[in-house]
Enzyme design. Structure first.
Site, PDB file in Angstrom:
ATOM      1  CG  HIS A  36      41.500  53.368  52.749  1.00 16.08           C
ATOM      2  ND1 HIS A  36      42.588  53.984  52.180  1.00 16.08           N
ATOM      3  CD2 HIS A  36      41.173  52.371  51.896  1.00 16.08           C
ATOM      4  CE1 HIS A  36      42.889  53.377  51.029  1.00 16.08           C
ATOM      5  NE2 HIS A  36      42.043  52.402  50.845  1.00 16.08           N
ATOM      6  CG  HIS A  37      39.969  48.755  51.710  1.00 18.36           C
ATOM      7  ND1 HIS A  37      39.423  48.736  50.455  1.00 18.36           N
ATOM      8  CD2 HIS A  37      41.249  49.141  51.549  1.00 18.36           C
ATOM      9  CE1 HIS A  37      40.352  49.094  49.565  1.00 18.36           C
ATOM     10  NE2 HIS A  37      41.463  49.349  50.205  1.00 18.36           N
TER      11      HIS A  37
ATOM     12  CB  THR B 200      48.195  59.850  43.229  1.00 18.12           C
ATOM     13  OG1 THR B 200      48.532  58.902  44.234  1.00 18.12           O
ATOM     14  CG2 THR B 200      47.510  59.155  42.090  1.00 18.12           C
TER      15      THR B 200
ATOM     16  CD1 TRP C 214      36.648  41.713  45.742  1.00 21.05           C
ATOM     17  CD2 TRP C 214      38.789  41.107  45.496  1.00 21.05           C
ATOM     18  NE1 TRP C 214      37.431  42.780  46.113  1.00 21.05           N
ATOM     19  CE2 TRP C 214      38.752  42.442  45.965  1.00 21.05           C
ATOM     20  CE3 TRP C 214      40.034  40.517  45.256  1.00 21.05           C
ATOM     21  CZ2 TRP C 214      39.902  43.174  46.223  1.00 21.05           C
ATOM     22  CZ3 TRP C 214      41.177  41.261  45.523  1.00 21.05           C
ATOM     23  CH2 TRP C 214      41.102  42.572  45.994  1.00 21.05           C
TER      24      TRP C 214
ATOM     25  CG  HIS D 190      33.520  40.733  37.381  1.00 24.14           C
ATOM     26  ND1 HIS D 190      33.921  40.887  36.082  1.00 24.14           N
ATOM     27  CD2 HIS D 190      33.574  41.975  37.941  1.00 24.14           C
ATOM     28  CE1 HIS D 190      34.200  42.169  35.857  1.00 24.14           C
ATOM     29  NE2 HIS D 190      34.010  42.852  36.972  1.00 24.14           N
TER      30      HIS D 190
ATOM     31  CG  HIS E 252      45.047  50.193  49.602  1.00 24.17           C
ATOM     32  ND1 HIS E 252      43.816  50.556  49.162  1.00 24.17           N
ATOM     33  CD2 HIS E 252      45.892  51.095  49.105  1.00 24.17           C
ATOM     34  CE1 HIS E 252      43.918  51.651  48.441  1.00 24.17           C
ATOM     35  NE2 HIS E 252      45.160  52.013  48.397  1.00 24.17           N
TER      36      HIS E 252
ATOM     37  CD  GLU F 115      46.548  42.436  43.795  1.00 25.03           C
ATOM     38  OE1 GLU F 115      47.594  42.083  44.358  1.00 25.03           O
ATOM     39  OE2 GLU F 115      46.259  42.106  42.635  1.00 25.03           O
TER      40      GLU F 115
ATOM     41  NE  ARG G 253      31.390  46.688  45.802  1.00 24.33           N
ATOM     42  CZ  ARG G 253      32.684  46.475  46.071  1.00 24.33           C
ATOM     43  NH1 ARG G 253      33.254  47.096  47.081  1.00 24.33           N
ATOM     44  NH2 ARG G 253      33.403  45.658  45.344  1.00 24.33           N
TER      45      ARG G 253
ATOM     46  CE1 TYR H 119      48.016  53.499  45.079  1.00 28.96           C
ATOM     47  CE2 TYR H 119      47.869  52.175  47.058  1.00 28.96           C
ATOM     48  CZ  TYR H 119      47.557  53.318  46.371  1.00 28.96           C
ATOM     49  OH  TYR H 119      46.785  54.266  46.953  1.00 28.96           O
TER      50      TYR H 119
ATOM     51  CB  SER I 203      55.927  57.234  32.768  1.00 31.89           C
ATOM     52  OG  SER I 203      55.036  57.570  33.807  1.00 31.89           O
TER      53      SER I 203
ATOM     54  CB  SER J 294      51.951  31.943  40.271  1.00 30.93           C
ATOM     55  OG  SER J 294      52.151  32.722  39.126  1.00 30.93           O
ATOM     56  CB  SER J 295      51.983  36.727  42.490  1.00 27.58           C
ATOM     57  OG  SER J 295      50.814  36.585  41.739  1.00 27.58           O
TER      58      SER J 295
ATOM     59  CG  ASP K 262      65.493  34.761  29.452  1.00 26.60           C
ATOM     60  OD1 ASP K 262      64.571  35.125  30.202  1.00 26.60           O
ATOM     61  OD2 ASP K 262      65.375  33.836  28.643  1.00 26.60           O
TER      62      ASP K 262
ATOM     63  CE  LYS L 136      53.854  57.583  39.819  1.00 25.34           C
ATOM     64  NZ  LYS L 136      55.020  57.670  38.919  1.00 25.34           N
TER      65      LYS L 136
END
Lengths: 803, 336
Positions: A306-307, A332, A143, A79, A257, A259, A454, A261, A272, A173-174, A108, A335
């Site tokens: 922080h993880h 943040t 994950w 998941h 992290h 990721e 979890r 964002y 926006s 790919s990314s 293009d 925004k």
């Protein structure tokens, strides 16, 4: 609009007007690729959603018996992996593909075939990952795949192999897509579109591409270490051999992290665009919105640990990462406040896209504020790995990313299909999703606060967790129903939606200036750009109502040239996935896959020579696309080698058995090979100069010379490796062997690739196809070659010279 | 029959829902993070509450403003174009600085508490316990008392304790919410928790870092006792296990000749170290790391078929008959 003279010319013959399956397989049209991304990602979203529903059913009651422990562990692993890499990222990519060229007034992307390649690798990589279900071995390590649980010792089956190979494939790919979009955005903007006039969505997308390019290398290296540990017996995550288990956690979260964002910033960009359009006001503090997005991306690299507050890094590191994490709340918050100010005083049309955008502002606020709570290490120790965190990041990733994506999907749907969605059904879908989402996830804050961890497949009745778990499960079906309603609405619209017209929302940006759906070449004439809301300005004028003097349309003097379709992208992608299947089954299949990959890559590269692209190769920055792409790629490579070298340094002296570096490294020989490699850089410079001058003899001589010197370096390396093996140092011997061979081997691999590249150029030259106008091809190869040499100087200094 | 629910029915349903809501939100569960049972948990909760209130107030403000905007600025038919305001520097500076100041209020106590709970030297008279996280059970060693036990940690109230965390296999995380925050058990690294239990009672804990198949089945209990009770418990642990009789004696013989001895220690019988020490197994309240009450029936079922009862468990099927299993269970549960 009248079709300009240029369109009647033959160049449009390739412009993707075909309709068969083959035309989609070989398409290089950014809009078609965008649709492919969108459809594929939606399918994976459904798969990931079904996995989530089974998870929720299992947890609805204490001692749930819907699935067993192993299945449950696989479900939450898949998941998470699916939603991050195969749903949210490619849904964002669908918008990057479809919208960025339209919003910057381009026809293009910079590298259309590379774009197709990114997509096919994503699709086949995603299928490969999910094929694990078919063979009964779905990944089950989470994950985040914490080593050492994921090493062969504790996860002997193929489950983790599927996971780590897929992630490497999807990462490739990314990165390709990101390089492509950076060059597209920087280099292909319409005349007049300065950086500060770019729409916010394009800006946030640009930040995301940089994050991808810089954040994926560390996890790629982490996965390569894992792959070597699992396949070749190295010791990167082997505690008994001196390995440090924090290594994986750092590499994973240095990626993980940013990721976050990568997943959320595109949604910020969409909101926006949507809020100003439906408030009929410009974005409040547009420049600050750009700076805050850039700042979020920048800070995003400094908060990863922080993880790991529970991992035991010590109070100094904890304090540092607590402060940096809190800092990120400031841009943040800006925004959120600017979005509120955008709506304030507007005339709000509460369309479906506006609903989702305003929903994001509300829900992301909750997710952001709970994020501030775990920024405090002592508090985080009570929250991390509990359902409080599950609630937090679903508020960010559903309430933020998915709501943003749905805002974008319903906003741009008329542009992409030419038809309107049903507003009433759309609003119903929004409210079902909104209610279902909050019922699912808000109680999970409470569940976390009363201690529910979890990743547990079962819990005892005495914990008091049953009641809200039940309602959370009910809510999850509400989410599923909301997404279902969206799909129904989309299908109904395709069949009988009223025509949208070019500009159904009274839009502000360039994509609304062309027809819906846009023609294959996007714009008959490249639109003029007057300001950030350029199209609005054309319609309504500036704040005093002064309209810009229309610039005369400048037809493209060379006509409109669209790139030709290509089947090589899917061939290359097939080669990669066949090799991955081979890694799990047989060496023969690896070799077949590699052969297809190499052959396909050659065909891909040389196709370009046979069929020169007519697309403009220079743009906004005045740099050739290919050169800019190489610079960006080398930035990514810096992080790749940086991670490899940092690991070597961190593991230096931790080997528990010999041989140790000082006993075995041969300084005189390596000094010679280093000198040889440096000299090759000199020859490379001479080769480029000769090509520029058109001096055929010298260009061939120096190209051959550079390749030859590269080969000599490789010969030195082969000698070194062989002698080390004879002296008892292999990959498996100790940490030194593992880090040394992987680091220098990777560098050797890069040199090998460079030699092949140089020989290919030499071949072209010998056949008279490397004239002065092609000098940029040599220049790009040269950039790569010099980079590889510079990396060697760093390796030589740190590995060989420093004792 | 009236198909439209009457007013009173709606009120009753609403009341019932409210009762359920309130009833569903008991905060004092056995793993609650908001019912502190130690100095560490208490200090954490203070900061937790501070940040929660601050963020809740900010959130409410945002929601009120957002709702106001959505109601007040909804477009009316034929509404003119609104004023095209592009920004307001002073306001933007204000809502950059104010959050920064709020964050400062959070940051200062955060840093203080981070150092206070991690940097401190343990008191000299602290009780030392080595905690080992195994797939999927907990081992507790009291080096100064020469006591080894599993899955149920006994601590005296009011005395500082140092938990040294050791990982023999994969990463786990030791977490007893009412005693404070979690800390990972990382093989090859030395982590520790220092705390002083403040209330007698039984606290539930659970591995909090995913560690494989039976991660969910890696629970533990901490029994915080008055000093005298704790001393009595220690004395029992140090005493030789009682000699079994009857069925239990039969069970002991089966235990001694089975694969059990390879992994489990029972003082005077076997010396295995890969599984939980069973010398005083009968004194524990729960079986298999918090899965079931430690009754003879449950133990018999367990030794008969551990592979089915706990996914992935390292304990092999021993091939015991029902009778043999009952005998072994009688023996083990008798080891008080």
């Amino acid at each position: 609009m009248a079709i300009p003279h240029a369109l009647r010319q033959h160049e449009l013959v390739h412009a993707g007007e075909g309709t068969g399956v083959w035309s989609w397989v070989t398409t290089v049209d950014h809009k078609r690729i965008g649709i492919l991304y969108g459809v594929t990602a939606f399918a994976f979203l459904v798969i990931g959603g079904i996995e989530a529903l089974i998870i929720r059913l299992q947890l609805a009651r204490p001692h749930g018996a819907v699935v067993g422990a192993e299945t449950f562990n696989a479900l939450f692993t898949m998941h998470g992996t699916t939603m991050v890499f195969l749903a949210i990222m490619p849904l964002n990519a669908a918008f990057f593909n479809y919208m960025i060229p339209l919003m910057i007034g381009a026809r293009d992307v910079a590298f259309p075939r590379l774009n197709a390649l990114s997509y096919w690798i994503l699709l086949l990589g995603g299928l490969f990952l999910n094929a694990s279900f078919l063979v009964g071995a779905p990944p089950n390590g989470g994950w985040f795949g914490y080593a050492n649980l994921t090493t062969r010792q504790f996860s002997p089956g193929p489950e983790i192999d599927f996971w780590m190979l897929s992630l490497q494939i999807l990462g490739a790919s990314s990165i390709m897509a990101a390089v492509n979009f950076i060059v597209t955005i920087l280099n292909m903007r319409a005349p007049g579109m300065t950086l500060m006039r770019m729409p916010l969505f394009v800006w946030m997308s640009l930040v995301v591409q940089f994050l991808i390019v810089l954040a994926f290398p560390p996890i790629t290296v982490g996965l390569i270490f894992l792959m070597f540990d699992r396949f070749f017996g190295t010791h990167f995550y082997d505690v008994a051999a001196g390995g440090d288990l924090h290594l994986w956690q750092h590499l994973f979260w240095i990626f993980g992290h940013p990721e976050v964002y990568i997943l959320i910033l595109p949604a910020f960009g969409i909101v926006s665009e949507v809020l100003p359009t439906f408030s009929r006001k410009p974005l409040f503090g547009g420049q600050v919105m750009i700076y805050s997005g850039v700042l979020i991306g920048f800070f995003g690299f400094g908060v990863w640990s922080h993880h790991m507050f529970a991992a035991g890094m010590g109070p100094v590191a904890d304090a540092f990462f607590a402060i940096s994490t809190m800092l990120i709340a400031i841009p943040t918050g800006v925004k959120i406040f600017n979005w509120l100010a955008t709506m304030w005083g507007g005339t709000i049309r509460a369309t479906v896209p506006f609903h989702y955008a305003a929903g994001l502002v509300a829900l992301f606020t909750i997710g952001g504020l709970s994020g501030v709570m775990h920024a405090s290490p002592p508090v985080d120790l009570q929250q991390t790995d509990t359902y409080f965190v599950v609630a937090h990041f679903h508020y960010v990733l559903i309430g933020g990313s998915l709501f943003g994506i749905l805002a974008g999907a319903s906003y741009w749907w008329p542009k992409m299909t030419g038809r309107l969605l049903d507003e009433r059904l759309g609003r119903l879908g929004f409210w079902v999703l909104f209610a279902g989402f909050n019922l699912t996830f808000f109680p999970q804050h409470y569940l976390g606060a009363i201690g529910m961890p979890r990743r547990i497949y079962t819990y005892a009745a005495g914990t008091g967790w049953g009641f809200w778990n039940f309602w959370s499960t009910v809510g999850a079906f509400g989410i599923a129903f909301g997404v279902f309603l969206f799909a129904v609405n989309a299908l109904l619209s395709l069949r009988r939606g009223p025509p949208a017209g070019a500009d159904p929302w009274d839009g502000r940006t360039l994509e609304w200036r062309t027809s819906s759906p846009p023609p294959p070449h996007d714009f008959d004439e490249i639109p003029p750009v007057y300001s950030r809301d350029s199209f609005w300005r054309e319609k309504y004028g500036d704040s005093r109502g002064r309209k810009p003097t229309p610039r005369p349309a400048a037809p493209d003097p060379h006509g409109i040239h669209m790139p030709a379709p290509s089947h090589w992208p899917i061939v290359i992608a097939l080669g990669i996935v066949v090799a991955a299947v081979g890694a799990l089954t047989s060496l023969a299949l690896v070799l077949i896959g590699a052969a297809v990959l190499v052959g396909g890559s050659f065909a891909f590269a040389l196709e370009h020579h046979r069929n020169p692209a007519h697309v403009r190769q220079e743009g906004g920055l005045g740099v050739d696309h290919r050169k800019l792409a190489m610079w960006v790629f080398l930035g990514s490579e810096c992080f790749l080698f940086g991670t490899l070298i940092a690991t070597y340094m961190a593991y230096k002296g931790r080997s528990v058995v010999g041989p140790h570096p000082h006993e075995i490294l041969n300084l005189p020989i390596t000094t010679l090979s280093t000198f040889d490699l440096l000299m090759s850089s000199l020859l490379m410079v001479l080769a480029l100069a000769a090509v520029r001058r058109g001096d055929r003899f010298q260009s061939r001589l120096w190209l051959a010379g550079t390749a030859f010197f590269g080969l000599i370096f490789l010969g030195f390396q082969a000698y070194e490796f062989t002698s080390f093996v004879h002296e008892g140092l292999t990959l498996q011997t100790n940490l030194f062997g593992s880090t040394f061979f992987v680091l220098t081997g990777f560098h050797g691999g890069h040199v090998t690739l460079g030699v092949i590249w140089l020989l290919t150029l030499l071949g072209l030259d010998l056949r008279g196809r490397l004239g002065t106008p092609d000098a940029v091809k040599v220049e790009v190869a040269g950039l790569y070659w010099h980079f590889v040499d510079v990396v060697w100087i760093v390796i030589f200094t740190l590995v060989y010279l420093i004792p | 029959m009236d198909l439209v629910p009457s007013g009173t029915l709606v009120v009753r349903v609403a009341l019932a829902a409210l009762v359920l809501l309130v009833g569903g939100c008991a905060w004092d569960g056995p793993m609650s993070t908001v019912v502190p049972g130690s100095d560490f948990a208490r200090a954490t909760l203070w900061l937790y509450a501070l940040i929660t209130w601050i963020t809740a107030v900010i959130g409410l403000l945002v929601f009120v403003v957002l709702l106001w905007i959505l109601v007040r600025f909804r477009a009316r038919p034929e509404a003119p174009l609104p004023a095209q305001i592009r920004g307001h520097t002073l306001m933007e500076i204000a809502w950059t600085i104010v959050p920064a100041l709020v964050l400062l209020v959070i940051a200062v106590p955060t840093i203080q508490l981070t150092f206070r709970t991690q940097g401190v030297a343990a008191p000299r008279d602290a009780l030392r316990v080595t905690v080992r996280g195994w797939q999927w059970w907990w081992e507790f060693r009291y080096p100064d008392l020469d006591v080894v036990t599993a899955n149920e940690l006994h601590l005296p109230v009011g005395r500082a304790v140092v938990l040294d965390l050791e990982g023999p296999d994969v990463i786990h995380s030791f977490w007893v919410p009412r005693l404070g925050g979690k800390r990972d058990v990382v093989p090859g690294r030395h982590n520790r928790i220092v705390l002083t239990p403040e209330r007698p009672g039984e606290h539930w804990g659970q591995c909090a870092e995913f560690c494989g198949a039976s991660h969910a089945n890696m629970g533990l209990r901490v029994i915080v006792q008055a000093s005298a009770e704790f001393d009595a418990w220690v004395a029992r642990q140090k005493a030789a296990p009682a000699e079994p009789a009857g069925l239990a004696a039969e069970g002991k013989a089966i235990f001694a000749r089975s694969a059990c001895v390879g992994c489990h220690t029972i003082a005077g019988v076997s010396g295995g170290v890969l599984g939980p020490n069973l010398s005083h197994f009968g004194g524990r309240t729960m079986l298999a790391a918090g899965m079931w009450p430690n009754t003879p029936d449950n133990v018999a079922a367990w030794v008969r078929d551990p592979q089915r009862l706990k996914p992935g468990v390292k304990m092999p099927d021993l091939g015991l008959t029902d009778e043999q299993a009952k005998a072994v269970a009688a023996y083990l549960t008798g080891l008080k």
